[in-house]
Scaffold this motif. Structure first.
Motif, short mmCIF file in Angstrom:
data_model
loop_
_atom_site.label_atom_id
_atom_site.label_comp_id
_atom_site.label_asym_id
_atom_site.label_seq_id
_atom_site.Cartn_x
_atom_site.Cartn_y
_atom_site.Cartn_z
N ARG A 120 0.84 -1.21 0.00
CA ARG A 120 0.00 0.00 0.00
C ARG A 120 0.87 1.25 0.00
O ARG A 120 0.53 2.25 -0.65
CB ARG A 120 -0.92 -0.02 1.22
CG ARG A 120 -1.83 1.20 1.31
CD ARG A 120 -2.99 0.96 2.25
NE ARG A 120 -3.92 -0.04 1.72
CZ ARG A 120 -5.10 -0.33 2.27
NH1 ARG A 120 -5.49 0.31 3.36
NH2 ARG A 120 -5.88 -1.25 1.75
N VAL A 121 1.99 1.22 0.72
CA VAL A 121 2.91 2.37 0.74
C VAL A 121 3.41 2.65 -0.67
O VAL A 121 3.44 3.80 -1.13
CB VAL A 121 4.09 2.11 1.70
CG1 VAL A 121 5.19 3.16 1.48
CG2 VAL A 121 3.62 2.12 3.14
N ARG A 122 3.80 1.60 -1.39
CA ARG A 122 4.30 1.79 -2.77
C ARG A 122 3.19 2.34 -3.67
O ARG A 122 3.43 3.19 -4.54
CB ARG A 122 4.85 0.48 -3.30
CG ARG A 122 6.16 0.06 -2.63
CD ARG A 122 6.78 -1.14 -3.30
NE ARG A 122 6.06 -2.37 -3.01
CZ ARG A 122 6.33 -3.18 -1.98
NH1 ARG A 122 7.31 -2.87 -1.13
NH2 ARG A 122 5.64 -4.29 -1.78
N ASP A 123 1.96 1.87 -3.45
CA ASP A 123 0.83 2.39 -4.23
C ASP A 123 0.62 3.87 -3.95
O ASP A 123 0.28 4.64 -4.86
CB ASP A 123 -0.45 1.62 -3.89
CG ASP A 123 -0.46 0.21 -4.47
OD1 ASP A 123 0.37 -0.05 -5.36
OD2 ASP A 123 -1.27 -0.61 -4.01
N ILE A 124 0.79 4.28 -2.71
CA ILE A 124 0.62 5.70 -2.35
C ILE A 124 1.67 6.56 -3.05
O ILE A 124 1.37 7.64 -3.57
CB ILE A 124 0.69 5.88 -0.82
CG1 ILE A 124 -0.54 5.24 -0.15
CG2 ILE A 124 0.79 7.36 -0.44
CD1 ILE A 124 -0.50 5.22 1.36
#
Length: 279
Positions: free
Chosen positions: A193-197
């Motif tokens: 999710r961090v990479r998606d953000i």
């Protein structure tokens, strides 16, 4: 006609005694008794000033003066707060406390409740101007000790971070704190999710727009349960919280201390190229 001298106001005096070990306390007349006798004698010498000794005993036998976890001391402080005592009498100052920090805390209560403090053998009485001067000197040393402790703490944190270790604080999205603390462990679902953000921000080029989209998706900040069982985090994203995530070098497997950057023990979850583009 001769005028009758006005009777001085009554000063209710409590005697506090302490002995670090229990050795000898079984004796008929022990160290605590000797300290109390000295206190009673001093109070008797001040009877013309209205001093009276209250019957309650505050004796801590077998308790260190290095902390305030002492039953008689706690009872004494409660009686002071209740307005039952006007003066504290001890044999020596260190009977009350061996810690300057604790001593300063105790004296703050005495001052607030207008309670005098007397050391029998050291002629220390905060009811006099000289006694208050000595108190200020002691509190200055207490302040010095507090500052030294702060400096040692900062030095310890700096040394720990130079070794790449996590020094605590709120956990961040993408990592969990290993049980017993001290290290970070990757949370794979959150890391994705961090990479998606990061990718979403690069696509929209706006903190406000990105945070609004994250809110629409129902994505929140890191949620965790504290050691005391309190639920923390799990809040909607805002401009400031998103900025902190996008600029946090923790995600590169780095630890920062002031302007210095060090390789960390925990693995990176964002590659340098993606992180740099976001900056």
């Amino acid at each position: 006609m001769s005028k009758t001298a006005e009777k001085p106001p009554t000063v209710r005096c409590a005697i506090y005694t302490r002995k670090s070990t229990e050795d000898g306390l079984e004796q008929e007349f022990n160290s605590l008794d000797a300290q109390r006798l000295a206190g009673e004698s001093f109070i008797a010498s001040q009877v013309s000033e209205g001093w009276v000794c209250i019957p309650d005993k505050y004796d801590d036998g077998g308790f260190t003066g290095g902390n305030m976890e002492r039953p008689a001391l706690q009872r004494l402080m409660a009686d002071i707060e209740a307005g039952k005592v006007d003066c504290i009498v001890v044999y020596k100052v260190d009977r009350l406390s061996r810690s300057l920090i604790d001593f300063s805390k105790i004296m703050e209560v005495f001052e607030r409740r207008k309670v005098a403090f007397v050391s029998v053998t050291q002629q220390f009485n905060t009811g006099t101007s000289m006694g208050r001067l000595m108190l200020n000197v002691l509190l200055s040393f207490a302040q010095f000790e507090r500052e030294m402790i702060s400096e040692r703490t900062r030095d310890k944190i700096a040394a720990t971070r130079r070794k790449g270790k996590w020094t605590g604080g709120y956990p961040m999205l993408g990592y969990d704190v290993v049980e017993n603390g001290g290290r970070l462990r990757v949370n794979e679902d959150e890391a994705a999710r961090v990479r998606d953000i990061f990718e979403l921000y690069l696509d929209r080029q706006s903190l406000l727009t990105t945070s609004a989209i994250l809110t629409e998706r129902g994505w929140t900040t890191k949620h965790w349960v504290s050691q005391k069982g309190r639920e923390m985090g799990g809040k909607p994203w805002g401009k400031n919280t998103l900025f902190k995530l996008l600029t946090n070098r923790i995600y590169l497997g780095k630890i920062t201390y002031k302007d210095e950057i060090y390789d960390a023990e925990h693995p990176a979850i964002v590659d340098a190229e993606l992180f740099d583009r976001a900056q």
